[in-house]
Design a protein around this motif. Sequence first.
Motif, PDB file in Angstrom:
ATOM      1  N   VAL A 114       0.809  -1.187   0.144  1.00 53.01           N
ATOM      2  CA  VAL A 114      -0.048   0.076   0.073  1.00 53.01           C
ATOM      3  C   VAL A 114       0.899   1.277   0.028  1.00 53.01           C
ATOM      4  O   VAL A 114       0.497   2.346  -0.602  1.00 53.01           O
ATOM      5  CB  VAL A 114      -1.136  -0.083   1.382  1.00 53.01           C
ATOM      6  CG1 VAL A 114      -1.616   1.236   1.246  1.00 53.01           C
ATOM      7  CG2 VAL A 114      -1.926  -1.011   1.011  1.00 53.01           C
ATOM      8  N   LEU A 117       1.911   2.590  -3.361  1.00 54.58           N
ATOM      9  CA  LEU A 117       0.609   2.945  -4.227  1.00 54.58           C
ATOM     10  C   LEU A 117       0.446   4.363  -3.596  1.00 54.58           C
ATOM     11  O   LEU A 117      -0.008   5.207  -4.064  1.00 54.58           O
ATOM     12  CB  LEU A 117      -0.568   1.983  -3.909  1.00 54.58           C
ATOM     13  CG  LEU A 117      -0.306   0.800  -4.781  1.00 54.58           C
ATOM     14  CD1 LEU A 117      -1.281  -0.301  -4.482  1.00 54.58           C
ATOM     15  CD2 LEU A 117      -0.510   0.920  -6.182  1.00 54.58           C
ATOM     16  N   VAL A 150      -5.262  -1.094  -4.948  1.00 58.52           N
ATOM     17  CA  VAL A 150      -5.030  -1.663  -3.304  1.00 58.52           C
ATOM     18  C   VAL A 150      -5.815  -2.916  -3.255  1.00 58.52           C
ATOM     19  O   VAL A 150      -5.696  -3.845  -2.917  1.00 58.52           O
ATOM     20  CB  VAL A 150      -5.271  -0.742  -2.529  1.00 58.52           C
ATOM     21  CG1 VAL A 150      -5.846  -1.385  -1.006  1.00 58.52           C
ATOM     22  CG2 VAL A 150      -4.467   0.582  -2.223  1.00 58.52           C
ATOM     23  N   SER A 153      -4.352  -5.565  -5.253  1.00 56.61           N
ATOM     24  CA  SER A 153      -2.946  -5.996  -4.867  1.00 56.61           C
ATOM     25  C   SER A 153      -3.408  -6.876  -3.636  1.00 56.61           C
ATOM     26  O   SER A 153      -2.762  -7.878  -3.343  1.00 56.61           O
ATOM     27  CB  SER A 153      -2.207  -4.821  -4.641  1.00 56.61           C
ATOM     28  OG  SER A 153      -1.928  -4.253  -5.679  1.00 56.61           O
TER      29      SER A 153
END
Length: 657
Positions: A114, A117, A150, A153
């Motif tokens: 995270v 990102l 997110v 992933s």
Amino acid sequence: MQSKTSLFNKQLLKQDLMSAGWIGIVYFAGLFFSLPLNLMMLESDERRNYSFNSLFDSNAEIQLFLLYIIPVLVAVFLYRYMHVKNAADFIHSLPITRRKIFNHHFLIGIALIVMPLLLTAVTLSLMLPAMDLYMIYTQTDIWEWFGVSVAFSLLLFSAGVLIGMFTGVSAVQGVLTYIFLLFPAGILVLIYSNLDVLLDGFPSSYYQLTNVDLYSPLTDFVDMYDWKFHGWKFSIYMLLSLVFYVLAWFVYHKRPAEASGQPLAFHQVRPIFKYGVTTCMMLFGGFYFDQTDNHFGWIVFGYIVGSLIGYLVAEMVLQKTWRVFGKWKGYVLFLAVAGAVILLLSFDVTGYEKRLPEAEQIESVYFNENPMYYSDERSTKNIRDMAIEDPRIIRQVQKLHQQLIEQSSSILPDDRSNEEKLFFSYQLKNGKMINREYYIDLDETYEQYLKPIYESREYKEIKNRILTMDENDFGNLVISSEFDRSSSTSIVEKTEIKEALQQLKQDIYDQKYEEIVHPSDTMAYIEVPEEENMFYQLPILRSYENFQSWLKNQGIYDQTIIQADDISYAVILDERDESQDVYETLYEEKNGDNGLVTENKQKIGRILETVTSEHYGTEDSSHYYAGFYLEGENNPVVRPISKANVPAFVTDYFGDK
């Protein structure tokens, strides 16, 4: 007194950052290159125009690669200690509960995914006002990209962690993670393809091309250009991530300590793995030989060879040796069970092949050569909107379907190249659908059943959307030459557009069965509006006499339709004399030794009148092919010559050979 332990243990944190921290750095570098840096370069180049549907369009291939690889890599490296005996013994000897060890690694994994990102999203957010990029993306686009990335992933990461609990080898964890994620969509495609072989009438293409990709995140996520990620899908991804986390946590507590180095950690899972691989390879073998040879004998051969390879490979993985050729008992048992299932399906014990709805149960029926392929939730609605509701035509469709059932065979034909696909979709009054798909030869056997359907007004309006379109939908009418698409004529007067379309519609309504089944060659195309700023090209056949007359009356026939005077010369070949495909031969040279070369305009005009549609291999085409060479062009336009209208000078020439 024993001190309390926090959620993050310093030693574990240090170890995790050493083993997997580099992945987060690589991830951020890749994202920065794909998005902020790429946008900076594009914006600094004043000569370059660019636009994005979403931020996923910026270096989409690199983003997709990172999204597919990084989460699984994080899962593999963070939980790699489980696959090394010394490391596993050391970690589990620490004064930390298994629950805290597992959650520590899981949270570090989330952070490594995270944080890159989030940093990228913040960078894009700061760039937006600083570089005035509001015409390219908005704050909403940034956080939508962030949320979607997110969700996807975390799904891959949690799936990778779950699979890691079932294996003791890191490489196997990575491979099985992708197999696990692809399995739902892949197994459906294999099952549908093989049911197409075993059940006559099974509509495999309809099921395969209707939302199959939604069953795997890897296939669902691959199309980034027209991509729409709905809120319900985000919720499902996050819910699945939570489910995988809970399952992984539960399995982690049950995982035996001696599982390190073993392909599968639990003995109970080994039979599932072995026979699952064997089944998938068997289905793949049948699918492969169906696609390549389409002969039932070879398909059965594919079942046997595929299952044998799958069984041996699974045994080699489980036994960690190639010396498994003496273990045949399990394979023989599998072959017996699989053979019984295949025989039961082939004999149609469920009555699937003979199931035909009664007339009073049918509300409407969609009937066409192909299913309406839509890869979203509108597929059922679109089929219903284009279905036949005339009871008289529905009865004709039922008669045709009954004839197909009576003449059906569970054995595939040797060749389907000259066969027509027919798709039936019955919408019943109780809201259910019955779908079937068949391949038939368009010969006299089915003509009496197909003729009233094909010539009906309702069927033609379903097949030709232009028949139900308002002439006012056309801002102009663009007519392009069939032989030279760069040459076109545009009609802008509303009255002329209306007249032209009325004549064209009348030609389509007047078409007889023979012309529909064996269409004449295309003489031109018109552009038909489909969506906003989108068009498709509708072929205008040489048999459309009303439209031809209108073109001649307007004085634009010669400039729109190719004439013999526009052709430098023509070459006619006899396919029986060719050692290679006639299309290849005609593209190479005049081939005067084997073919008839003519520059006579009268003969060229006669050939133009007798060529058929370019659908290669149609029953209406003879074994003669014509290549037309336009002035100044090296490559010809190739067409088959109609079987019923071969010019006499052609048969005379080849008959003298």
